[in-house]
Design a protein around this motif. Structure first.
Motif, PDB file in Angstrom:
ATOM      1  N   GLY A  16     -14.344  -4.638  28.121  1.00 44.81           N
ATOM      2  CA  GLY A  16     -13.620  -3.525  27.532  1.00 44.81           C
ATOM      3  C   GLY A  16     -14.224  -2.169  27.802  1.00 44.81           C
ATOM      4  O   GLY A  16     -13.880  -1.190  27.132  1.00 44.81           O
ATOM      5  N   GLU A  49      -6.011   1.796  30.772  1.00 43.38           N
ATOM      6  CA  GLU A  49      -5.772   2.823  29.759  1.00 43.38           C
ATOM      7  C   GLU A  49      -7.144   3.301  29.292  1.00 43.38           C
ATOM      8  O   GLU A  49      -7.957   2.491  28.824  1.00 43.38           O
ATOM      9  N   ARG A  50      -7.437   4.596  29.482  1.00 47.35           N
ATOM     10  CA  ARG A  50      -8.711   5.153  29.030  1.00 47.35           C
ATOM     11  C   ARG A  50      -8.567   5.502  27.541  1.00 47.35           C
ATOM     12  O   ARG A  50      -7.817   6.422  27.174  1.00 47.35           O
ATOM     13  N   LEU A  51      -9.258   4.797  26.707  1.00 45.48           N
ATOM     14  CA  LEU A  51      -9.169   4.967  25.257  1.00 45.48           C
ATOM     15  C   LEU A  51     -10.452   5.594  24.723  1.00 45.48           C
ATOM     16  O   LEU A  51     -11.507   5.548  25.397  1.00 45.48           O
ATOM     17  N   PRO A  52     -10.439   6.178  23.506  1.00 44.06           N
ATOM     18  CA  PRO A  52     -11.646   6.802  22.959  1.00 44.06           C
ATOM     19  C   PRO A  52     -12.817   5.824  22.841  1.00 44.06           C
ATOM     20  O   PRO A  52     -13.983   6.201  23.033  1.00 44.06           O
ATOM     21  N   LYS A  53     -12.532   4.546  22.588  1.00 45.19           N
ATOM     22  CA  LYS A  53     -13.630   3.590  22.401  1.00 45.19           C
ATOM     23  C   LYS A  53     -13.642   2.519  23.508  1.00 45.19           C
ATOM     24  O   LYS A  53     -14.064   1.388  23.268  1.00 45.19           O
ATOM     25  N   VAL A  55     -11.779   0.895  27.374  1.00 39.21           N
ATOM     26  CA  VAL A  55     -10.612   0.841  28.248  1.00 39.21           C
ATOM     27  C   VAL A  55      -9.895  -0.485  28.055  1.00 39.21           C
ATOM     28  O   VAL A  55     -10.496  -1.478  27.609  1.00 39.21           O
ATOM     29  N   SER A  56      -8.621  -0.492  28.369  1.00 38.54           N
ATOM     30  CA  SER A  56      -7.849  -1.739  28.381  1.00 38.54           C
ATOM     31  C   SER A  56      -6.942  -1.732  29.599  1.00 38.54           C
ATOM     32  O   SER A  56      -6.614  -0.669  30.138  1.00 38.54           O
ATOM     33  N   THR A  58      -3.714  -1.874  31.848  1.00 38.45           N
ATOM     34  CA  THR A  58      -2.278  -1.612  31.777  1.00 38.45           C
ATOM     35  C   THR A  58      -1.530  -2.888  32.169  1.00 38.45           C
ATOM     36  O   THR A  58      -2.143  -3.883  32.583  1.00 38.45           O
TER      37      THR A  58
END
Length: 293
Positions: A16, A49-53, A55-56, A58
């Motif tokens: 992650g 998907e670059r997330l604040p905590k 990545v996941s 797409t």
């Protein structure tokens, strides 16, 4: 795209995070970021998907990961096997028909008992065809009858076999010993031209100024045995192939005056051939036993 890119894709999905993937694969985070950039450029779409905590993946990233699973599994399986690739490579054998009839099964049976993991592929052909297969590199080792053929071959002697003339007890011939001239006047049941048995017979008879004209030719020795048992003529084959019929009185042996028939047996392989470990085991078995096979 290369395998390392797919491994990075998988590691990011599992951890992650780019940093987690870097730690898992023992590479730098910049190497991970660079690989991701190359993958996304090639795909023409975002894979993460670059997330604040973290990545996941797409939906496109998930699709690529699913397609890459089989490739990664195959590569890991190959990686585990590659150190044993040589041991798992079969030894390809080509043998003349006669040797395959009585010598080769005993030899390979003993080899499998001593080395159960060795894999052997066997091709049986006439002596002439067998040497052609070996010369073209389509087999690792060949089993040959008669004098060593021309070519840069290493040879291992395997002894010899005796050839005998035989006919049915009811065949209209009272003599036990016949001359070469008399032999050639009778119906003959012989192996095909080009076989080692036929070549040896014709060579010996030529020295006595005689030539054969068989009424039956076959690549199958047992077909000739059955024809002789039926009283159709005289056959000339290796003694070992005739013993059962002679001991049960379905055939009787004849002697040809002044002619002894035997064939040498050899194992052959190219002098410059790379010897794999399974091939070495086979050669050691041949050299150890020689004529005792």
């Amino acid at each position: 795209m290369n395998i390392r890119h797919l491994e990075i894709l998988e590691a990011i999905a599992e951890t992650g995070a780019f940093t987690g993937a870097a730690r898992k694969l023992f590479i730098t985070q910049s190497a991970v970021s660079h690989a991701v950039a190359e993958l996304e450029a090639q795909a023409g779409t975002a894979l993460f998907e670059r997330l604040p905590k973290g990545v996941s993946l797409t939906r496109c990233g998930l699709s690529l990961l699913e397609e890459s699973r089989g490739i990664l599994t195959a590569c890991r399986n190959l990686d585990r096997r590659i150190a044993h690739l040589e041991e798992n490579t079969p030894v390809t054998v080509v043998s003349s028909i006669t040797i395959a009839s009585f010598l080769l099964p005993r030899l390979l049976g003993r080899l499998k008992s001593a080395c159960p993991d060795i894999s052997i592929l066997v091709r049986v052909a006439s002596a002439t065809a067998a040497i052609g297969i070996l010369q073209r590199g389509e087999a690792d080792i060949g089993f040959w009858e008669g004098a060593a053929p021309m070519g840069e071959f290493e040879t291992i002697p395997l002894g010899s076999y005796r050839m005998r003339a035989a006919c049915s007890p009811e065949f209209p011939l009272k003599k036990q010993v016949i001359s070469p001239q008399e032999l050639c006047r009778f119906p003959l049941l012989l192996r095909e031209p080009g076989s080692a048995i036929r070549d040896t017979l014709e060579h010996r008879l030529a020295l006595a100024n005689q030539k054969v004209s068989p009424v039956w030719e076959s690549v199958n020795s047992m077909a000739l045995v059955k024809a002789a048992e039926a009283g159709l003529g005289i056959t000339i084959l290796p003694e070992l192939l005739l013993l059962d019929s002679a001991e049960s009185n379905r055939l009787r042996f004849l002697s040809i005056d002044g002619i002894e028939l035997d064939n040498q047996m050899l194992a052959l392989y190219h002098a410059d051939k790379y010897i794999t470990r399974p091939m070495l085991k086979l050669l050691e078995e041949l050299k150890k036993n020689g004529a005792g096979i």
